[in-house]
Design a protein around this motif. Structure first.
Motif, mmCIF file in Angstrom:
data_model
loop_
_atom_site.group_PDB
_atom_site.id
_atom_site.type_symbol
_atom_site.label_atom_id
_atom_site.label_comp_id
_atom_site.label_asym_id
_atom_site.label_seq_id
_atom_site.Cartn_x
_atom_site.Cartn_y
_atom_site.Cartn_z
ATOM 1 N N HIS A 229 1.206 -1.298 0.133
ATOM 2 C CA HIS A 229 -0.010 -0.119 0.321
ATOM 3 C C HIS A 229 0.582 1.203 -0.157
ATOM 4 O O HIS A 229 1.882 1.446 0.568
ATOM 5 C CB HIS A 229 -1.293 0.138 1.389
ATOM 6 N N ARG A 230 0.090 2.073 -0.614
ATOM 7 C CA ARG A 230 1.283 3.274 -0.570
ATOM 8 C C ARG A 230 0.525 4.312 0.485
ATOM 9 O O ARG A 230 -0.243 4.779 0.957
ATOM 10 C CB ARG A 230 1.397 3.899 -2.362
ATOM 11 N N THR A 231 1.753 4.563 0.932
ATOM 12 C CA THR A 231 1.995 6.075 2.627
ATOM 13 C C THR A 231 0.516 6.598 2.631
ATOM 14 O O THR A 231 -0.526 7.582 3.271
ATOM 15 C CB THR A 231 2.613 6.484 2.426
ATOM 16 N N ASP A 232 0.276 7.267 1.878
ATOM 17 C CA ASP A 232 -0.479 8.334 1.010
ATOM 18 C C ASP A 232 -1.784 7.962 -0.281
ATOM 19 O O ASP A 232 -2.432 9.345 -0.667
ATOM 20 C CB ASP A 232 0.272 9.889 0.829
ATOM 21 N N ASP A 233 -2.311 7.292 -0.430
ATOM 22 C CA ASP A 233 -2.608 7.220 -1.340
ATOM 23 C C ASP A 233 -4.352 7.594 -1.191
ATOM 24 O O ASP A 233 -4.530 7.976 0.149
ATOM 25 C CB ASP A 233 -3.482 5.416 -0.564
ATOM 26 N N LEU A 234 -4.835 8.194 -1.610
ATOM 27 C CA LEU A 234 -5.908 9.120 -2.063
ATOM 28 C C LEU A 234 -7.118 8.564 -2.073
ATOM 29 O O LEU A 234 -8.471 9.279 -1.752
ATOM 30 C CB LEU A 234 -5.943 10.526 -3.237
ATOM 31 N N VAL A 235 -7.125 7.818 -2.278
ATOM 32 C CA VAL A 235 -8.579 6.244 -2.411
ATOM 33 C C VAL A 235 -8.258 5.309 -1.285
ATOM 34 O O VAL A 235 -10.342 5.805 -0.730
ATOM 35 C CB VAL A 235 -8.633 5.628 -3.836
ATOM 36 N N VAL A 236 -8.105 5.080 -1.061
ATOM 37 C CA VAL A 236 -7.898 3.837 0.121
ATOM 38 C C VAL A 236 -7.158 3.767 1.341
ATOM 39 O O VAL A 236 -5.989 4.346 0.702
ATOM 40 C CB VAL A 236 -8.072 2.807 -0.406
ATOM 41 N N PRO A 237 -7.627 5.155 2.091
ATOM 42 C CA PRO A 237 -5.948 5.500 3.481
ATOM 43 C C PRO A 237 -5.117 4.189 3.646
ATOM 44 O O PRO A 237 -6.323 2.565 3.266
ATOM 45 C CB PRO A 237 -7.097 6.040 4.382
ATOM 46 N N VAL A 238 -4.563 4.455 3.746
ATOM 47 C CA VAL A 238 -3.597 3.170 4.709
ATOM 48 C C VAL A 238 -3.154 2.577 5.039
ATOM 49 O O VAL A 238 -3.500 1.089 6.090
ATOM 50 C CB VAL A 238 -1.763 3.577 4.641
ATOM 51 N N GLU A 239 -4.686 3.707 6.685
ATOM 52 C CA GLU A 239 -5.282 3.053 7.380
ATOM 53 C C GLU A 239 -5.643 1.982 7.456
ATOM 54 O O GLU A 239 -5.846 1.066 8.266
ATOM 55 C CB GLU A 239 -6.034 4.449 8.127
ATOM 56 N N ARG A 240 -6.839 1.973 6.277
ATOM 57 C CA ARG A 240 -7.838 0.906 5.370
ATOM 58 C C ARG A 240 -6.530 -0.511 5.815
ATOM 59 O O ARG A 240 -7.006 -1.857 6.222
ATOM 60 C CB ARG A 240 -8.382 0.900 4.501
ATOM 61 N N ALA A 241 -5.580 -0.801 5.228
ATOM 62 C CA ALA A 241 -4.094 -1.968 5.126
ATOM 63 C C ALA A 241 -3.970 -2.468 6.011
ATOM 64 O O ALA A 241 -3.313 -3.013 6.708
ATOM 65 C CB ALA A 241 -3.527 -1.075 4.241
ATOM 66 N N ARG A 242 -3.308 -1.045 7.279
ATOM 67 C CA ARG A 242 -3.060 -1.840 8.559
ATOM 68 C C ARG A 242 -3.693 -2.514 9.188
ATOM 69 O O ARG A 242 -3.854 -3.030 9.807
ATOM 70 C CB ARG A 242 -2.524 0.250 9.388
ATOM 71 N N GLU A 243 -5.213 -1.814 9.364
ATOM 72 C CA GLU A 243 -6.011 -2.343 9.909
ATOM 73 C C GLU A 243 -6.902 -4.000 9.179
ATOM 74 O O GLU A 243 -6.594 -4.990 9.825
ATOM 75 C CB GLU A 243 -7.963 -2.033 9.992
ATOM 76 N N THR A 244 -6.249 -4.166 8.008
ATOM 77 C CA THR A 244 -6.623 -5.714 7.834
ATOM 78 C C THR A 244 -5.323 -6.675 7.926
ATOM 79 O O THR A 244 -5.126 -7.613 8.664
ATOM 80 C CB THR A 244 -6.027 -4.903 5.848
ATOM 81 N N TYR A 245 -4.331 -5.636 8.141
ATOM 82 C CA TYR A 245 -2.776 -6.475 8.484
ATOM 83 C C TYR A 245 -2.696 -6.612 9.821
ATOM 84 O O TYR A 245 -2.943 -8.241 10.493
ATOM 85 C CB TYR A 245 -1.492 -5.301 7.978
ATOM 86 N N ARG A 246 -3.934 -6.097 10.869
ATOM 87 C CA ARG A 246 -3.908 -6.266 12.306
ATOM 88 C C ARG A 246 -4.692 -7.274 12.142
ATOM 89 O O ARG A 246 -4.788 -8.309 13.277
ATOM 90 C CB ARG A 246 -4.446 -5.197 13.003
ATOM 91 N N LEU A 247 -5.587 -7.393 11.811
ATOM 92 C CA LEU A 247 -6.947 -8.373 11.583
ATOM 93 C C LEU A 247 -6.670 -9.836 11.365
ATOM 94 O O LEU A 247 -6.595 -10.552 12.339
ATOM 95 C CB LEU A 247 -8.657 -8.062 11.023
ATOM 96 N N PHE A 248 -5.654 -9.564 10.689
ATOM 97 C CA PHE A 248 -5.029 -11.049 10.133
ATOM 98 C C PHE A 248 -4.039 -11.598 11.024
ATOM 99 O O PHE A 248 -3.499 -12.341 10.927
ATOM 100 C CB PHE A 248 -4.100 -10.786 7.999
ATOM 101 N N ARG A 249 -3.493 -10.758 11.609
ATOM 102 C CA ARG A 249 -2.296 -11.217 12.588
ATOM 103 C C ARG A 249 -3.810 -11.632 13.414
ATOM 104 O O ARG A 249 -2.774 -13.127 14.175
ATOM 105 C CB ARG A 249 -1.228 -9.846 13.007
ATOM 106 N N GLU A 250 -4.287 -11.025 14.136
ATOM 107 C CA GLU A 250 -5.304 -11.596 15.500
ATOM 108 C C GLU A 250 -5.332 -12.838 14.563
ATOM 109 O O GLU A 250 -5.737 -13.911 15.307
ATOM 110 C CB GLU A 250 -5.950 -10.374 15.738
ATOM 111 N N ALA A 251 -5.976 -13.007 14.221
ATOM 112 C CA ALA A 251 -6.943 -14.394 12.749
ATOM 113 C C ALA A 251 -5.393 -15.769 13.266
ATOM 114 O O ALA A 251 -6.053 -16.498 12.414
ATOM 115 C CB ALA A 251 -7.171 -14.364 12.178
#
Length: 519
Positions: A229-251
Motif C-alpha cells: 500500500h502507498r502511504t498517502d493513497d488518496l483513494v483507499v487510505p493506508v489506515e485501511r490496509a493497516r487495519e487489515t494487517y492487524r486483523l490478519f495477525r490476530e487471526a
C-alpha cells in the motif's frame, strides 16, 4: 512483449467474462480487477503496458473484466461480492488454472480475500494491493447509514460519474495524480473510461463498494498474505490496509505489510518498481532474474455428498465435515435451506430473515456473503448466487434427497425413505418438502403392501418388508385406516395370529379415538 494478448471468454456465473493470459514466469497470478477496466484496451497505454509487461516478466498473468464492465457481459447487473467469487473461479477453470496466487487490486481486494477464504485449495498466496478487507471504516459506514451521510456520498458519486468519460474526468487526479503531467495519458484516459464502464454501471459500483466487507472471513484464509500500500493513497487510505494487517495477525494468518511512499492509487502510476518488486519477491521468492519458487501440486477435486434424510451431514471425500469447518450454525442452516429448495433460487431477503430473524441492519447482506463463503468452502463450490437469489448447484454435489426422488421403484422409494431434516421439524420452510416426501413414502408403502397381499405366493420373509413398511406408515399417521387393515390381513394370512390380534386392537383404538366404530 510485442503483441496484445488474445482476448478469451469464460462462461460462468450466468454471464460471459472476458479474460487474457500472458507472461511465462514460473508462477501464475490471477488478478482480481479494480473498479472498471478493459483488458484489451489497456494495452494501448504505454504507461499501463509497462506495468503489465513488468508483471509478465516473472509470472503468468490471468486478468479479466468483471461482469458489467470492459469486454465482459454488460447486459446483466454489476455482481455482488459473493457473486464475484465464482466469476474468478470460472475464469480460472477456463484458463486451466488449478492453483495460483490471487492478486486483489483496489476494489478487487475484498473479493480476493473472500475467494481465498472460500476456495483455499486454489490459492497459493494472496496479494492485496491498494486495498483492504473493508474499503470503508466503521465510522464511514455509520455516517453513510444516516440519510444525510448517504445524501453526501451520493452527491460525490454523481459528480464523479457526471465527468466520467469526458475531458472533465476527475479520475486521473484522484487515482494517479503523478500522471497529470503526462498529456498523452490524460488525453487518452476518457476514451478508456468509456470502454470500461457505463455511467449506470459506475454508479452501481460506487454504491456496492461501500457494502463490501470481507473482515468476517479473515480467519479462514489459510495461505500467506502480502499487503502492499502507498502511504498517502488518496483513494483507499493506508489506515485501511493497516487495519487489515492487524486483523490478519490476530487471526493467526501469515501476513506481511509493505508500505511504499506515494500518493498514487494506481499501480502503474508513480514508482511501479517498488510495488512490483514486493509482489515478485512474495510470489517467486526472488527479486531479479533467475531462481524459481516451487509450486504445490494441483488440488484434487473431492466428491461431496449431502445427507438431509434422517439427519444432516456433509461428507467430503468420504469424511464428514467437522463442526469447525462451518464457522457458524448459520452456515449449516443456510445449506439446509438451499437443499430444501432443490436447486430453485431462494431470495436473499428470505435467507437473511431466516438467519437473523430479529435483526434490522444494512450489514445483513455482507453477513450473508460470509455465510455463503463458508458453505462454498465446505462444498468446494456448488452455490450459485446473483444479486437477488441464491441456489444450490445440484450438478456439483450429490444430495440424498435428489437421489431419492429419482427412484422409480416403489419398494426402493419406501425402503430408502427417512424424515427430512428431523432437527428442523418445526421450521416452516422445511414443511412443504417434508410433507411431500412423507406422502410419497406412504403411497409407495401402500402399493408394496397391496402387491404383497394380492400375491398368495408372497408369505413369510417375503411379506416381512410390507409389515415393516406398514408399521412405519402408522408411526407417521396412527389413524391411517387402510394401513391398519392391510397390516392385520397380512399378519393373519402369514399365520402370525398374536401379532394380528395386537394390530387389530391398535386399529380399533385408533378408530375409537376418531369416533369411528368397527367396520
Amino acid at each position: 512483449m510485442e503483441e496484445v494478448p488474445e482476448v478469451r471468454f469464460a462462461e460462468g456465473a450466468g454471464s460471459t467474462l472476458a479474460y487474457e493470459v500472458f507472461g511465462d514466469g514460473p508462477v501464475t497470478i490471477c488478478v482480481v480487477p479494480p473498479m472498471a477496466q478493459n483488458v484489451e484496451l489497456a494495452w494501448e497505454s504505454p504507461v499501463i503496458r509497462r506495468m503489465l509487461e513488468r508483471y509478465a516478466a516473472f509470472s503468468r498473468q490471468v486478468i479479466f473484466d468483471k461482469r458489467g464492465t470492459g469486454l465482459s457481459d454488460r447486459s446483466l447487473d454489476i455482481p455482488g461480492l459473493d457473486e464475484r467469487v465464482d466469476e474468478l473461479r470460472s475464469v480460472m477453470d477456463a484458463a486451466d488454472v488449478d492453483r495460483a496466487f490471487v492478486h486483489g487490486v483496489s476494489e478487487g481486494g475484498p473479493m480476493a480475500i473472500m475467494f481465498a477464504a472460500t476456495y483455499p485449495d486454489r490459492v497459493q498466496g494472496l496479494v492485496l494491493e491498494g486495498t483492504a478487507a473493508s474499503l470503508l471504516s466503521d465510522e464511514q459506514r455509520a455516517a453513510r447509514s444516516t440519510p444525510e451521510g448517504m445524501a453526501a456520498a451520493r452527491g460525490r458519486w454523481e459528480e464523479f460519474v457526471d465527468a466520467w468519460g469526458t475531458p472533465r474526468s476527475r479520475t486521473v487526479g484522484m487515482f494517479g495524480p503523478s500522471l497529470l503531467t503526462d498529456e498523452d495519458f490524460v488525453r487518452w484516459w476518457p476514451h478508456y473510461e468509456r470502454h470500461s464502464a457505463s455511467r449506470d454501471a459506475l454508479t452501481e459500483l460506487f454504491r456496492m463498494n461501500g457494502d463490501m466487507d470481507a473482515r468476517g472471513v479473515l480467519d479462514r484464509v489459510d495461505c500467506p498474505v502480502l499487503i502492499v500500500h502507498r502511504t498517502d493513497d488518496l483513494v483507499v487510505p493506508v489506515e485501511r490496509a493497516r487495519e487489515t494487517y492487524r486483523l490478519f495477525r490476530e487471526a493467526g494468518v501469515t501476513v506481511e505489510l509493505v508500505e511504499v511512499p506515494g500518493t498514487d492509487h494506481w499501480t502503474f502510476a508513480g514508482d511501479i518498481d517498488a510495488v512490483c518488486d514486493a509482489v515478485e519477491r512474495f510470489t517467486t521468492g526472488r527479486t531479479g532474474p533467475g531462481g524459481r519458487r516451487a509450486t504445490a501440486p494441483a488440488p484434487a477435486r473431492h466428491p461431496v455428498r449431502v445427507r438431509a434424510m434422517g439427519r444432516f451431514e456433509v461428507v467430503v471425500d468420504g469424511s464428514p465435515a467437522r463442526p469447525g469447518d462451518w464457522g457458524s450454525r448459520q452456515a449449516r442452516t443456510l445449506l439446509k435451506r438451499l437443499v430444501v429448495a432443490r436447486g430453485w433460487p431462494v431470495p436473499r431477503e428470505e435467507l437473511t430473515d431466516l438467519l437473523w430473524p430479529d435483526e434490522l441492519s444494512d450489514r445483513l447482506g455482507a453477513r450473508l456473503s460470509v455465510q455463503l463463503s463458508a458453505v462454498r468452502r465446505v462444498l468446494g463450490g456448488a452455490v450459485v448466487a446473483d444479486r437477488s437469489t441464491v441456489r444450490l448447484d445440484l450438478a456439483a454435489v450429490d444430495v440424498d434427497v435428489e437421489r431419492w426422488f429419482r427412484l422409480d421403484d416403489d419398494l426402493a422409494v419406501a425402503r430408502d425413505y427417512a424424515e427430512l431434516l428431523p432437527e428442523a421439524r418445526y421450521d416452516d420452510w422445511a414443511v412443504p418438502l417434508r410433507d411431500r416426501m412423507r406422502d410419497r413414502f406412504v403411497t409407495a408403502a401402500h402399493r408394496v403392501a397391496g402387491a404383497v397381499l394380492a400375491d398368495p405366493a408372497t408369505r413369510g420373509a417375503g411379506s416381512e418388508e410390507a409389515v415393516v413398511l406398514l408399521r412405519r406408515v402408522l408411526e407417521l399417521d396412527p389413524y391411517d385406516e387402510a394401513a391398519h387393515r392391510v397390516l392385520v390381513e397380512v399378519l393373519h394370512r402369514d399365520g402370525r395370529h398374536g401379532e394380528a390380534v395386537a394390530a387389530r386392537e391398535r386399529y380399533e383404538e385408533a378408530m375409537a379415538e376418531l369416533g369411528i366404530g368397527d367396520r
